[in-house]
Design a protein around this motif. Structure first.
Motif, PDB file in Angstrom:
ATOM      1  N   GLY A 198       0.800  -1.224   0.000  1.00 48.53           N
ATOM      2  CA  GLY A 198       0.000   0.000   0.000  1.00 48.53           C
ATOM      3  C   GLY A 198       0.828   1.267   0.000  1.00 48.53           C
ATOM      4  N   LEU A 199       1.946   1.259  -0.767  1.00 52.51           N
ATOM      5  CA  LEU A 199       2.854   2.394  -0.755  1.00 52.51           C
ATOM      6  C   LEU A 199       2.241   3.594  -1.472  1.00 52.51           C
ATOM      7  CD1 LEU A 199       5.824   3.232  -0.063  1.00 52.51           C
ATOM      8  CD2 LEU A 199       6.410   2.523  -2.365  1.00 52.51           C
ATOM      9  N   GLY A 200       2.251   4.744  -0.795  1.00 51.45           N
ATOM     10  CA  GLY A 200       1.786   5.977  -1.429  1.00 51.45           C
ATOM     11  C   GLY A 200       2.961   6.902  -1.645  1.00 51.45           C
ATOM     12  N   VAL A 201       3.145   7.383  -2.870  1.00 51.57           N
ATOM     13  CA  VAL A 201       4.295   8.257  -3.141  1.00 51.57           C
ATOM     14  C   VAL A 201       3.824   9.559  -3.776  1.00 51.57           C
ATOM     15  CG1 VAL A 201       5.831   6.307  -3.465  1.00 51.57           C
ATOM     16  CG2 VAL A 201       4.716   7.329  -5.436  1.00 51.57           C
ATOM     17  N   GLY A 202       4.633  10.581  -3.629  1.00 54.25           N
ATOM     18  CA  GLY A 202       4.301  11.878  -4.214  1.00 54.25           C
ATOM     19  C   GLY A 202       5.074  12.978  -3.529  1.00 54.25           C
ATOM     20  N   VAL A 214      19.361  -5.126  -2.553  1.00 51.44           N
ATOM     21  CA  VAL A 214      18.423  -4.488  -3.468  1.00 51.44           C
ATOM     22  C   VAL A 214      19.152  -3.392  -4.237  1.00 51.44           C
ATOM     23  CG1 VAL A 214      16.275  -3.164  -3.639  1.00 51.44           C
ATOM     24  CG2 VAL A 214      16.534  -4.884  -1.835  1.00 51.44           C
ATOM     25  N   MET A 215      18.896  -3.319  -5.558  1.00 45.38           N
ATOM     26  CA  MET A 215      19.441  -2.206  -6.320  1.00 45.38           C
ATOM     27  C   MET A 215      18.317  -1.510  -7.069  1.00 45.38           C
ATOM     28  SD  MET A 215      22.405  -1.993  -9.209  1.00 45.38           S
ATOM     29  CE  MET A 215      23.692  -2.682  -8.194  1.00 45.38           C
ATOM     30  N   VAL A 216      18.366  -0.176  -7.012  1.00 44.95           N
ATOM     31  CA  VAL A 216      17.350   0.631  -7.670  1.00 44.95           C
ATOM     32  C   VAL A 216      18.016   1.366  -8.831  1.00 44.95           C
ATOM     33  CG1 VAL A 216      15.883   2.649  -7.384  1.00 44.95           C
ATOM     34  CG2 VAL A 216      15.940   0.904  -5.600  1.00 44.95           C
ATOM     35  N   LYS A 248       7.210   6.871 -12.206  1.00 44.46           N
ATOM     36  CA  LYS A 248       8.265   5.860 -12.081  1.00 44.46           C
ATOM     37  C   LYS A 248       9.394   6.341 -11.162  1.00 44.46           C
ATOM     38  CE  LYS A 248       9.251   5.657 -16.512  1.00 44.46           C
ATOM     39  NZ  LYS A 248       8.311   6.653 -17.044  1.00 44.46           N
ATOM     40  N   SER A 249       9.923   7.523 -11.499  1.00 48.51           N
ATOM     41  CA  SER A 249      11.034   8.049 -10.695  1.00 48.51           C
ATOM     42  C   SER A 249      10.597   8.333  -9.269  1.00 48.51           C
ATOM     43  CB  SER A 249      11.569   9.341 -11.311  1.00 48.51           C
ATOM     44  OG  SER A 249      12.146   9.072 -12.553  1.00 48.51           O
ATOM     45  N   THR A 250       9.338   8.764  -9.112  1.00 48.22           N
ATOM     46  CA  THR A 250       8.855   9.082  -7.771  1.00 48.22           C
ATOM     47  C   THR A 250       8.879   7.841  -6.879  1.00 48.22           C
ATOM     48  OG1 THR A 250       7.346  10.528  -8.966  1.00 48.22           O
ATOM     49  CG2 THR A 250       7.068  10.392  -6.595  1.00 48.22           C
ATOM     50  N   VAL A 251       8.467   6.706  -7.453  1.00 52.45           N
ATOM     51  CA  VAL A 251       8.497   5.464  -6.686  1.00 52.45           C
ATOM     52  C   VAL A 251       9.936   5.130  -6.290  1.00 52.45           C
ATOM     53  CG1 VAL A 251       8.137   2.967  -6.822  1.00 52.45           C
ATOM     54  CG2 VAL A 251       6.412   4.526  -7.748  1.00 52.45           C
ATOM     55  N   LEU A 252      10.862   5.228  -7.268  1.00 55.59           N
ATOM     56  CA  LEU A 252      12.251   4.869  -6.990  1.00 55.59           C
ATOM     57  C   LEU A 252      12.867   5.807  -5.958  1.00 55.59           C
ATOM     58  CD1 LEU A 252      13.489   4.039 -10.605  1.00 55.59           C
ATOM     59  CD2 LEU A 252      12.609   2.498  -8.867  1.00 55.59           C
ATOM     60  N   LYS A 253      12.575   7.101  -6.102  1.00 59.14           N
ATOM     61  CA  LYS A 253      13.137   8.065  -5.163  1.00 59.14           C
ATOM     62  C   LYS A 253      12.627   7.834  -3.754  1.00 59.14           C
ATOM     63  CE  LYS A 253      14.123  11.931  -8.238  1.00 59.14           C
ATOM     64  NZ  LYS A 253      13.533  13.127  -8.840  1.00 59.14           N
ATOM     65  N   THR A 254      11.387   7.365  -3.647  1.00 63.50           N
ATOM     66  CA  THR A 254      10.848   7.089  -2.322  1.00 63.50           C
ATOM     67  C   THR A 254      11.570   5.903  -1.695  1.00 63.50           C
ATOM     68  OG1 THR A 254       8.732   7.871  -3.137  1.00 63.50           O
ATOM     69  CG2 THR A 254       8.718   6.738  -1.037  1.00 63.50           C
ATOM     70  N   ILE A 255      11.863   4.892  -2.515  1.00 61.41           N
ATOM     71  CA  ILE A 255      12.524   3.709  -1.971  1.00 61.41           C
ATOM     72  C   ILE A 255      13.929   4.053  -1.467  1.00 61.41           C
ATOM     73  CG2 ILE A 255      13.472   1.437  -2.565  1.00 61.41           C
ATOM     74  CD1 ILE A 255      11.007   1.158  -4.439  1.00 61.41           C
ATOM     75  N   VAL A 263      20.322  -1.076   0.227  1.00 61.36           N
ATOM     76  CA  VAL A 263      19.812  -0.585  -1.056  1.00 61.36           C
ATOM     77  C   VAL A 263      20.869   0.284  -1.726  1.00 61.36           C
ATOM     78  CG1 VAL A 263      17.957   0.671  -2.202  1.00 61.36           C
ATOM     79  CG2 VAL A 263      17.505  -0.468  -0.026  1.00 61.36           C
ATOM     80  N   SER A 264      21.201  -0.040  -2.978  1.00 58.78           N
ATOM     81  CA  SER A 264      22.109   0.832  -3.725  1.00 58.78           C
ATOM     82  C   SER A 264      21.331   1.420  -4.894  1.00 58.78           C
ATOM     83  CB  SER A 264      23.313   0.050  -4.221  1.00 58.78           C
ATOM     84  OG  SER A 264      22.873  -1.053  -4.986  1.00 58.78           O
TER      85      SER A 264
END
Lengths: 324, 268
Positions: free
Chosen positions: B9-13, B162-164, B44-51, B81-82
């Motif tokens: 249930g991840l919310g990003v923004g 994990v790598m992003v 897409k980038s928003t999800v990655l930046k949140t992680i 995470v890298s």
């Protein structure tokens, strides 16, 4: 480099309105009182030379930290107006407290300068959020510097006659008024600050890749930002409190050292900047003392002539490297 | 724990008033590559930046290796995470080796002095991306393609589960794209790493991805294998084109994609 510093140390001790031979210097350092010139050497020359070494080094390390903080190779305490703001605060404290008959200790002057530095730093950081272009940021910094210098002039106008001469000499930047106590205090402050800088050199080097990558390397960004601001402010404040604003050493020396050392690693650069700053300041101080002897010119006049061209070169040549 | 990272249930923004995507749930197993696709601005980038914690997550949870990410310190996250992001870095006077070495940061001591173990990890990462020859060149003086390899090596020697990767193939020519994807594939397998990467070039997705997350606008998303997600109907939804067009496109896409699958499979 240490060898060059030692050489400069003796040159700095030797030159001046009275000629002293190297042998005399060594003799008087070992046993003052025996030599004819001993007193001059120990009480006037020595503090001055050591001050130039300590404060010149502090100034360029401060510049190095600021350059990393802003990701901007032309940042420095003088061009960003931080030195001038520190100067303003010292002048304010000096004039109003001395005017009321309170004598202020040198430690207090450092505190005043530190307050001034932090304030200017705050303004510059706020500006840097809006102004992404590094050249423009420097222009803003120079403007801040002018505003502070102008207000300092006003303050001097209100000062007692006796203070004016002192204040005026000092506000142009000079090592001439320094005594042993000042040297001791500045040495302690600078030594502690440098030790902390080296302690934090790893997160500082992570910061060089930009904030986002630094965070991904496990660096606490907020903390390292605060550390950078405080350390660079302390270093430049100490310099300003004792020697007034000395121009361009903070900008130019880290750049010259990067060229000499061919690296930007903080662990190498911090000591290198310190030594380089010491050498250059010492040489400039010698020139300031001797060029038009017996009249002394301000050290800023000398550093400006030699180092401002380096800054111009940086502005022109490094345009495309801005981190944006 | 059988998966390296999962979110619920991840919310990003960007703040409460600007929620880009809400309720995203996914999981990635060790050695698995998941591609994140969607139109520009889909998030897409928003999800990655949140992680990677450049942005605060707005809701939900991220669990890495059995640990909740919000209970981890920055230093802990760095060991798990890298990342390789699109943001360019401009280090001064750093050799490629130095840049890769920064990946060892979470493991080195107070002064950041490299041990023999660190050096071995750096060498290994450099050889995995095939950049041994560029190691001692100045980072600011190499091509974009080489730079991307070095950044990948940097992330590899960070030694994480994990790598992003944010658009690792953008701005590269075709051969470099294939090369870098090959490296990513090899890396995921040999290091047993869970990889989450965003990518624009749909034709590469079947060749590299085990699973696909396709973000449709307005916060809806699809997950599944490349075959399930890359259909004419889904492409129509994700990129807002007519069904006829997307069906034509999809046909050609799969022909190209099959060729790339073959290329990525046979050259190892």
């Amino acid at each position: 480099m240490i060898a060059i510093l030692i050489l400069c140390f003796f040159v700095g001790m030797g030159v001046g309105s009275a000629d002293v031979s190297i042998l005399d210097i060594i003799k008087s350092l070992l046993s003052p009182g025996d030599v004819y010139m001993g007193k001059i050497i120990i009480s006037i020359r020595l503090p001055r030379v050591i001050a130039a070494i300590v404060l010149g080094g502090a100034l360029s390390v401060s510049g190095f930290l600021l350059q990393i903080f802003f990701g901007n190779p032309i940042a420095g305490p003088y061009v960003l107006g931080i030195s001038s703001s520190a100067k303003l605060f010292v002048a304010l404290f000096m004039v109003f407290l001395l005017g009321n008959g309170v004598t202020i200790s040198s430690l207090f002057m450092v505190v005043a300068a530190f307050v001034g530095s932090l304030l200017a730093m705050g303004v510059v950081v706020a500006l840097s959020q809006k102004v992404k272009n590094m050249s423009l940021l420097v222009v803003c910094g120079v403007m801040i510097g002018y505003i502070c210098s102008a207000i300092t002039e006003f303050v001097i106008a209100f000062a007692d006659d006796t203070n004016i001469v002192n204040l005026h000499n000092w506000s142009l930047g000079s090592f001439s008024g320094i005594n042993t106590t000042h040297v001791l205090i500045s040495f302690v402050i600078v030594a502690i600050a440098i030790a902390f800088t080296i302690y934090f050199s790893k997160p500082i080097s992570a910061f060089q890749l930009g904030e986002n990558y630094a965070r991904n390397m496990g660096v606490n960004i907020k903390r390292i930002r605060i550390v950078l601001v405080i350390l660079s402010s302390i270093l430049s404040a100490t310099v300003t409190a004792f020697a007034g604003p000395i121009s361009f050493v903070g900008v130019a020396v880290p750049h010259i050292m990067r060229g000499v050392m061919k690296t930007a690693k903080p662990l190498v650069m911090i000591p290198a900047c310190f030594l380089g700053g010491s050498i250059i300041t010492l040489i400039c101080d010698c020139i300031a003392r001797t060029a038009f002897a017996p009249t002394e010119i301000s050290i800023s006049a000398v550093t400006s002539v030699f180092l401002a061209p380096v800054v111009i070169y940086l502005l022109v040549a490094r345009r495309e490297v801005s981190r944006g | 724990m059988d998966n390296s990272i999962f979110s619920q249930g991840l919310g990003v923004g960007y703040g409460k008033d600007n929620i880009v995507l809400d309720g995203l749930s996914f999981s990635i197993n060790p050695g698995e590559i998941v591609c994140l696709i969607g139109a520009n601005g889909a998030g897409k980038s928003t999800v990655l930046k949140t992680i990677v914690r450049q942005l605060k997550k707005l809701s939900g949870s991220i669990v890495i290796n059995g640990l909740r990410e919000d209970e981890m310190s920055e230093a802990d996250v760095a060991k798990h995470v890298s990342m390789v992001m699109t943001e360019r870095i401009h280090p001064e006077l750093m050799s490629c080796y130095d840049v890769v070495a920064t990946g060892r940061f979470p493991y080195t001591g107070r002064l950041g002095i490299l041990t023999d173990g660190d050096k071995a990890a750096i060498e290994q990462a450099l050889s995995l991306v095939g950049a041994e020859k560029t190691a001692y060149k100045d980072f600011s003086k190499i091509s974009d393609g080489q730079r991307q390899r070095i950044m990948l090596a940097r992330a590899i020697c960070q030694d994480t589960e994990v790598m992003v990767l944010d658009e690792p193939t953008s701005f590269l020519d075709l051969q470099y794209k294939l090369d870098i994807l090959k490296v990513i594939k090899k890396m995921a397998k040999t290091k047993n790493m869970a990889v989450l990467m965003s990518i624009h070039e749909l034709e590469f997705v079947p060749g590299i991805a085990d699973k696909v997350i396709g973000i449709v606008k307005n916060g809806v998303y699809l997950t599944g294998t490349p075959k399930e997600v890359l259909t004419g109907e889904n492409i129509q939804k994700m990129y807002g084109m007519s069904l006829d067009n997307s069906n034509i496109l999809c046909l050609g896409l799969w022909k190209y994609a099959d060729a790339i699958v073959e290329l990525l499979e046979c050259q190892k």
